[in-house]
Design a protein around this motif. Structure first.
Motif, PDB file in Angstrom:
ATOM      1  N   HIS A  45       0.387  -1.211   0.421  1.00 57.86           N
ATOM      2  CA  HIS A  45       0.040  -0.008   0.056  1.00 57.86           C
ATOM      3  C   HIS A  45       0.717   1.087  -0.316  1.00 57.86           C
ATOM      4  N   ILE A  46       0.530   1.780  -0.943  1.00 56.37           N
ATOM      5  CA  ILE A  46       1.430   3.899  -0.838  1.00 56.37           C
ATOM      6  C   ILE A  46       0.127   4.657  -0.343  1.00 56.37           C
ATOM      7  N   ALA A  47       0.381   5.913  -0.373  1.00 56.41           N
ATOM      8  CA  ALA A  47      -0.319   6.794  -0.494  1.00 56.41           C
ATOM      9  C   ALA A  47       0.690   8.148  -0.876  1.00 56.41           C
ATOM     10  N   LEU A  48      -0.632   8.665  -1.954  1.00 57.12           N
ATOM     11  CA  LEU A  48       0.387  10.111  -2.938  1.00 57.12           C
ATOM     12  C   LEU A  48      -0.422  11.043  -2.515  1.00 57.12           C
ATOM     13  N   VAL A  49       0.615  11.851  -2.412  1.00 56.42           N
ATOM     14  CA  VAL A  49       1.018  13.575  -1.950  1.00 56.42           C
ATOM     15  C   VAL A  49       0.451  14.502  -3.090  1.00 56.42           C
ATOM     16  N   ILE A  50      -0.101  14.951  -3.292  1.00 61.11           N
ATOM     17  CA  ILE A  50      -0.143  16.513  -4.434  1.00 61.11           C
ATOM     18  C   ILE A  50      -0.474  18.072  -4.064  1.00 61.11           C
ATOM     19  N   GLN A  51       0.937  18.237  -4.104  1.00 64.12           N
ATOM     20  CA  GLN A  51       1.045  19.838  -3.990  1.00 64.12           C
ATOM     21  C   GLN A  51       0.124  21.028  -4.100  1.00 64.12           C
ATOM     22  N   GLU A  52      -0.812  21.491  -4.366  1.00 63.83           N
ATOM     23  CA  GLU A  52      -0.974  22.705  -4.891  1.00 63.83           C
ATOM     24  C   GLU A  52      -1.398  23.428  -3.921  1.00 63.83           C
ATOM     25  N   GLY A  53       0.155  24.884  -4.355  1.00 61.55           N
ATOM     26  CA  GLY A  53       0.148  25.671  -3.760  1.00 61.55           C
ATOM     27  C   GLY A  53       0.558  25.291  -2.276  1.00 61.55           C
ATOM     28  N   THR A  54      -0.223  25.928  -1.338  1.00 60.37           N
ATOM     29  CA  THR A  54      -0.060  25.297  -0.169  1.00 60.37           C
ATOM     30  C   THR A  54      -1.626  24.620   0.605  1.00 60.37           C
ATOM     31  N   ARG A  55      -2.562  24.140  -0.548  1.00 61.00           N
ATOM     32  CA  ARG A  55      -2.997  22.692  -0.222  1.00 61.00           C
ATOM     33  C   ARG A  55      -2.496  21.495  -0.613  1.00 61.00           C
ATOM     34  N   ALA A  56      -2.278  20.728   0.288  1.00 63.98           N
ATOM     35  CA  ALA A  56      -2.150  18.687   0.117  1.00 63.98           C
ATOM     36  C   ALA A  56      -3.077  18.109  -0.436  1.00 63.98           C
ATOM     37  N   HIS A  57      -3.362  17.911  -1.574  1.00 67.48           N
ATOM     38  CA  HIS A  57      -4.420  16.640  -1.708  1.00 67.48           C
ATOM     39  C   HIS A  57      -3.397  15.465  -1.332  1.00 67.48           C
ATOM     40  N   LEU A  58      -4.385  14.256  -0.518  1.00 61.43           N
ATOM     41  CA  LEU A  58      -3.973  12.956  -0.473  1.00 61.43           C
ATOM     42  C   LEU A  58      -4.992  12.074  -0.836  1.00 61.43           C
ATOM     43  N   PHE A  59      -4.458  10.982  -1.344  1.00 57.32           N
ATOM     44  CA  PHE A  59      -5.204   9.701  -1.593  1.00 57.32           C
ATOM     45  C   PHE A  59      -4.254   8.447  -0.862  1.00 57.32           C
ATOM     46  N   CYS A  60      -5.725   7.814  -0.447  1.00 56.25           N
ATOM     47  CA  CYS A  60      -4.529   7.016   0.508  1.00 56.25           C
ATOM     48  C   CYS A  60      -5.497   5.345   0.315  1.00 56.25           C
ATOM     49  N   GLY A  61      -6.492   5.880  -0.765  1.00 51.83           N
ATOM     50  CA  GLY A  61      -7.175   4.441  -0.759  1.00 51.83           C
ATOM     51  C   GLY A  61      -7.780   3.946   0.656  1.00 51.83           C
ATOM     52  N   ASP A  62      -6.645   2.321   0.988  1.00 51.79           N
ATOM     53  CA  ASP A  62      -8.173   1.622   2.058  1.00 51.79           C
ATOM     54  C   ASP A  62      -6.913   1.986   3.692  1.00 51.79           C
ATOM     55  N   THR A  63      -5.981   2.744   3.467  1.00 47.46           N
ATOM     56  CA  THR A  63      -5.258   3.304   4.935  1.00 47.46           C
ATOM     57  C   THR A  63      -6.362   4.177   5.985  1.00 47.46           C
ATOM     58  N   LEU A  64      -5.891   5.220   5.479  1.00 46.41           N
ATOM     59  CA  LEU A  64      -6.826   6.365   6.026  1.00 46.41           C
ATOM     60  C   LEU A  64      -7.695   6.446   5.502  1.00 46.41           C
ATOM     61  N   PHE A  65      -9.388   5.932   6.066  1.00 41.61           N
ATOM     62  CA  PHE A  65     -10.862   5.868   5.678  1.00 41.61           C
ATOM     63  C   PHE A  65     -11.147   7.177   7.076  1.00 41.61           C
ATOM     64  N   ALA A  66     -12.504   8.287   6.181  1.00 39.51           N
ATOM     65  CA  ALA A  66     -12.587   9.217   7.382  1.00 39.51           C
ATOM     66  C   ALA A  66     -13.554   8.470   7.977  1.00 39.51           C
ATOM     67  N   ALA A  67     -12.820   9.225   9.816  1.00 37.68           N
ATOM     68  CA  ALA A  67     -13.074   8.787  11.225  1.00 37.68           C
ATOM     69  C   ALA A  67     -13.160   6.838  11.266  1.00 37.68           C
ATOM     70  N   LEU A  76       0.948   9.557   7.955  1.00 35.37           N
ATOM     71  CA  LEU A  76      -0.345  10.089   7.583  1.00 35.37           C
ATOM     72  C   LEU A  76      -1.129  11.177   7.989  1.00 35.37           C
ATOM     73  N   ALA A  77      -1.549  11.209   9.573  1.00 37.64           N
ATOM     74  CA  ALA A  77      -1.542  12.160   9.602  1.00 37.64           C
ATOM     75  C   ALA A  77      -1.046  13.363  10.364  1.00 37.64           C
ATOM     76  N   ALA A  78       0.505  12.843  10.248  1.00 42.71           N
ATOM     77  CA  ALA A  78       1.709  14.084  10.771  1.00 42.71           C
ATOM     78  C   ALA A  78       1.082  15.345   9.103  1.00 42.71           C
ATOM     79  N   LEU A  79       0.837  14.955   9.004  1.00 36.43           N
ATOM     80  CA  LEU A  79       0.354  15.568   7.421  1.00 36.43           C
ATOM     81  C   LEU A  79      -0.206  16.883   7.965  1.00 36.43           C
ATOM     82  N   PRO A  80       0.161  18.247   7.213  1.00 39.02           N
ATOM     83  CA  PRO A  80      -0.592  19.029   7.810  1.00 39.02           C
ATOM     84  C   PRO A  80      -1.885  18.658   7.364  1.00 39.02           C
ATOM     85  N   ALA A  81      -2.947  20.173   8.790  1.00 39.35           N
ATOM     86  CA  ALA A  81      -3.795  19.481   9.521  1.00 39.35           C
ATOM     87  C   ALA A  81      -5.118  20.352   8.627  1.00 39.35           C
ATOM     88  N   ASP A  82      -4.635  20.800   7.438  1.00 39.78           N
ATOM     89  CA  ASP A  82      -5.491  21.909   5.905  1.00 39.78           C
ATOM     90  C   ASP A  82      -5.149  20.016   4.704  1.00 39.78           C
TER      91      ASP A  82
END
Ligand code: ZN
Ligand code: FE
Length: 252
Positions: A109-131, A151-157
């Motif tokens: 399992h991998i995750a991808l983080v795309i940095q768009e300006g100051t905002r990061a987008h995290l694609f994390c498959g079946d590792t971290l789900f909402a809640a 993953l939890a250590a990524l920026p809060a936003d």
């Protein structure tokens, strides 16, 4: 500017569609047909994959064949033609994109983080789900706990785009683990409303997860106390608390 939309597949999977005015990429195509439909005749420029499970990979062969596009992901997946390496940074849409290796749900399992300006987008498959988090199928609880911590250590936003619409069920469990957590109660009400309207509960954010995801809150005395009632022993460390929560959720 990047547009990110979910393409629903199967019962509760999301295939994420990333687009700009000139490019289209997708994440975890378990099925090809809904992707072709969402593209509305446009070209597919590439495919990203988080792990080898069929509900995330089943459509890759047909799409790769139809669009002759790159497939970026773990080298354990036969259709991948650009294997990723931990920490590697490449460009997508001209934006820096980094790879995190996060074993536990599967070993690849991998995750991808795309940095768009100051905002990061995290694609994390079946590792971290909402809640919640994925089941620990191939790795150890220690691996999964450490992957979630990275993953939890990524920026809060950071915005979180996971592989399934499991949020409401996850919040019902979260409310059982932390009955006094107001953020959980409020989020459950919001998500119930969204789902009644047929809308996705995603993306989430790291800030929201830190407040409402019991699997990221194993360090709290209240969560630990609940784990002790559900199989953890009295000198359980954080990993053992996590493991007890995960087992409890498996049977919830
Ligand atoms: Zn999976
Ligand atoms: Fe899945």
């Amino acid at each position: 500017m990047l547009t990110i939309k979910p393409i629903p597949a199967f019962n509760d999977n999301y295939i994420w569609h990333l687009s700009s005015t000139t490019e289209n990429w997708i994440v975890d195509p378990g099925d090809a047909a809904p992707v072709v439909e969402a593209l509305e005749g446009q070209h597919l420029d590439g495919i990203l994959v988080t792990h080898h499970h069929w509900d995330h990979t089943g459509g890759i062969g047909a799409l790769r064949e139809a669009y002759q596009c790159p497939v970026i992901g773990p080298d354990s997946i036969p259709d991948v033609n650009q294997a990723v390496v931990d920490g590697k940074v490449f460009e997508l849409f001209g934006l820096p994109t980094s790879v995190l290796v996060i074993p536990g749900h599967t070993l690849d399992h991998i995750a991808l983080v795309i940095q768009e300006g100051t905002r990061a987008h995290l694609f994390c498959g079946d590792t971290l789900f909402a809640a919640g988090c994925g089941r620990v199928f191939e790795g150890t609880s220690a691996q999964m706990h450490s992957s979630l911590a990275s993953l939890a250590a990524l920026p809060a936003d950071t915005l979180i785009y996971c592989g399934h619409e499991y949020t409401e069920a996850n919040l019902n469990f979260a409310a059982t683990v932390e009955p006094n957590n107001l953020a959980v109660t409020q989020r459950l009400a919001e998500v119930q409303k969204l789902r009644q309207q047929g809308k996705p509960s995603l993306p989430s954010s790291i800030a929201q997860e830190l407040e409402t995801n019991p699997f990221l809150r194993c360090n709290l005395a209240s969560v630990r106390a609940q784990a002790l009632h559900h199989g953890a022993d009295k000198d359980a460390d954080e990993v053992a608390v996590f493991a007890a929560l995960r087992r409890w959720k498996d049977n919830f």
